[in-house]
Design a protein around this motif. Sequence first.
Motif, short mmCIF file in Angstrom:
data_model
loop_
_atom_site.label_atom_id
_atom_site.label_comp_id
_atom_site.label_asym_id
_atom_site.label_seq_id
_atom_site.Cartn_x
_atom_site.Cartn_y
_atom_site.Cartn_z
N GLN A 136 -30.75 18.49 -55.42
CA GLN A 136 -30.68 18.36 -56.87
C GLN A 136 -31.98 17.78 -57.44
O GLN A 136 -32.87 17.35 -56.71
CB GLN A 136 -29.50 17.46 -57.25
CG GLN A 136 -28.17 17.96 -56.73
CD GLN A 136 -27.79 19.31 -57.29
OE1 GLN A 136 -27.43 19.44 -58.46
NE2 GLN A 136 -27.87 20.35 -56.47
N ALA A 137 -32.03 17.73 -58.76
CA ALA A 137 -33.23 17.24 -59.44
C ALA A 137 -33.54 15.78 -59.10
O ALA A 137 -34.70 15.38 -59.09
CB ALA A 137 -33.07 17.40 -60.95
N ASP A 138 -32.49 15.00 -58.82
CA ASP A 138 -32.71 13.59 -58.48
C ASP A 138 -32.75 13.38 -56.97
O ASP A 138 -32.57 12.25 -56.50
CB ASP A 138 -31.62 12.71 -59.11
CG ASP A 138 -30.21 13.11 -58.65
OD1 ASP A 138 -30.09 14.08 -57.87
OD2 ASP A 138 -29.25 12.45 -59.07
N ASP A 139 -33.00 14.44 -56.22
CA ASP A 139 -33.15 14.44 -54.76
C ASP A 139 -31.84 14.25 -54.01
O ASP A 139 -31.83 14.09 -52.79
CB ASP A 139 -34.14 13.37 -54.29
CG ASP A 139 -35.56 13.69 -54.73
OD1 ASP A 139 -35.82 14.86 -55.05
OD2 ASP A 139 -36.41 12.78 -54.75
N GLY A 140 -30.71 14.26 -54.72
CA GLY A 140 -29.43 14.21 -54.04
C GLY A 140 -29.07 15.57 -53.47
O GLY A 140 -29.44 16.61 -54.02
N LEU A 141 -28.36 15.58 -52.33
CA LEU A 141 -27.87 16.82 -51.75
C LEU A 141 -26.44 17.03 -52.23
O LEU A 141 -25.59 16.14 -52.08
CB LEU A 141 -27.91 16.77 -50.22
CG LEU A 141 -29.23 17.19 -49.56
CD1 LEU A 141 -30.31 16.17 -49.86
CD2 LEU A 141 -29.06 17.35 -48.07
#
Length: 723
Positions: A136-141
């Motif tokens: 995701q945009a916030d580096d979450g998977l």
Amino acid sequence: MVNCCGLVTDRKEPVPLKSIDAQLEVKDHVATLVSTLNYENKEDKPLEAVFVFPLPGDAAVCHFSAQIGETHIVAEVKEKQQAQEEYDDALSSGQQAFLLEESDESPDIFSLKVGSLPPGESASIRLEYVTELAVQADDGLRFCLPAVLNHRYHPQGSEGPSVQVTSVPASLVPYSLSFSAQVSSPRPISKIESSCSLEPLQYLNADQTQATVKLVAGHKFDRDVELLIYYKDAHQPSAVVEAGQASAKPGSLMGDPVVMVSLYPEFPQSVMSSLAACGEFVFLVDRSGSMSCPMNNSTPQETRISSAKDTLLLLLKSLPMGCYFNIYSFGSSFEHIFPTSVEYSEKTMKEALEKVEKMGSNLGGTEILRPLKHIYSQACIPKHPRQVFVFTDGEVGNTKEVTDLVKKNAGSHRCFSFGIGEGASSALINGMAKEGGGHAQFITGADRMQPKEMQSLRFALQPAVEDISVSWGLPKGVSATVLSPPIKAIFQGQRSLIYAQLTGQVGSPASHFEAGGSVTVKYSLAGHPSQNQLHFKLKPAEDSGLTVHRLAARTVIRSLESEERTRRGQQDEEVKIKVVELSIQSGVSSCFTAFIAVNKDSGKAVQGPLVRRNVPTVKRCPVGATLQKPLIVSSIYECSGLLKLTSCTHLSSSFHFTCDGDLDSERSYPKSVQPHKDPLLQLVSLQKASGSWMLDEDLTAVLGKTKEEVEKAKPELVGCSLK
């Protein structure tokens, strides 16, 4: 009269599905989900239970089995027509049978049939699939266990659905869900978040590379379960080599080792800083009737059409001056704001936003093909690459036809898709982005909406990468055959996955372990040659099972299926045979195969005619009140997110407004400011096309500050930008 014992639907029909237990195992960015569906027939008649449900569109279903008492039956993958005939024959002879098949229309819809379940009998169905996790945009998977299966609209003249979806309101979902996840990674796990209530995260080791989490007890499977996993240093390239299956033939995909390479390209800063932002931005907004439905079952006051309009507002306000844009909307028919794309300016932006504000979900069905064909028929603007942004809840029944059209026109544009609301078709949203060389986002609520939109826009403003090639550096006697389709798009910092089959003496002699291998991706960026390289060990990973092989097989199967549709009527039977062979060999489902299991050891045959019971999924709720709760904001806006991404980047690091307290308290607002609306969206709506704001009562009302306080906080560096 219907016997209403046990679980019942809103139609007072008994439901034999009692509960679902889902266990997720995440290793780095690959997930394996094992779901156990527990059935019990409390009626006095034998049943056939039919459950039509969603799965992630890019998942590889790789195991299906049934437990009836002491009897355990593992299903086989067979050609779909043959599997259906075996299922029907088993039922007609009184045998218990189980059939799992993928929908012909969309790869994210599956149908599970439990046939000849005798009175008083219980059965547990085990379903397993593997999937990659999107960053995701916030580096979450992101992992999503879908519960909501929205009805799919079939355009007039198209084939109707092969499966009928039965649904009930969320409050009447008659079965429960227990869900747990075990996560492991080479890097520490920072946190795990969810759209549903979780029990506290438990770390399993001191370095925090292993952890478990589960839903709180008593969760009703009445909405999608979204899990977001955050690692430290998530953008690290990696490669996993997995040993082949011992029983498989050497030289076959399942018999040879397979490597999965994960790259995060970094573009040279000298090249990126010299690029001028330009482009033609075409926005295509779904205005079908279903867009009036709530975004999710948790916040029924927030509708899909309002979210789509908010998303469009943020993107329009962030376009660079001098680019071109147009806005289309569609339902049973389609409309456009301008006859052709126009240059972006304060005047054209204002005109477009006035019309966007009046958009409603009043255009009927969901027919996306016609507006897409019209957009593709328009001549491209020289030196302004076309970027198509699609906003839809994905309720279409012709998913494969839509993605094939995008693929056919991939040479003239990039496609960025947004799935709006819970239950949006992952097959459609991901498929359009993949075939169009763009990026997909799923928006199920106001949270995380802004960073997702800005990520897609940043990608769209990046120049198209050209002349992409992949080369391998391997020891003598070892070669790689790439299984993934050619890479169509590369974005700064966004993951690119490559699967390859390794042939030869992999891992032997022992010196190969030490020498290892490498993969290099070369490409041209704005005429400048660039490359990214990764070195990896050839020694197969331990305890990896066949996860990588199954994901690779799924990748090949999807490519072949797409080829079959393209060549339909021209040697398509040859491609279909290849798909069936690989599906059976790998144990991974396809549109031409199905899982079939027959209980031949049940003793006596089940007597009497079968009663069909449809297991319902969640039905979307009726639209509720539109007034949102007041928002308490401590830091309303930081320009690094939503200021112009080009000329005003100097502003992003030094300027932010801060206001404390309830922004919706009983203060006097100007007519142009809506106190119930998200303050961030209010602030963005006041922004000019150039990226500046007028310092007036509208702005100060949103900020909760006086004009003097704003003047005082204004940095001298950007004094010219705030008038």
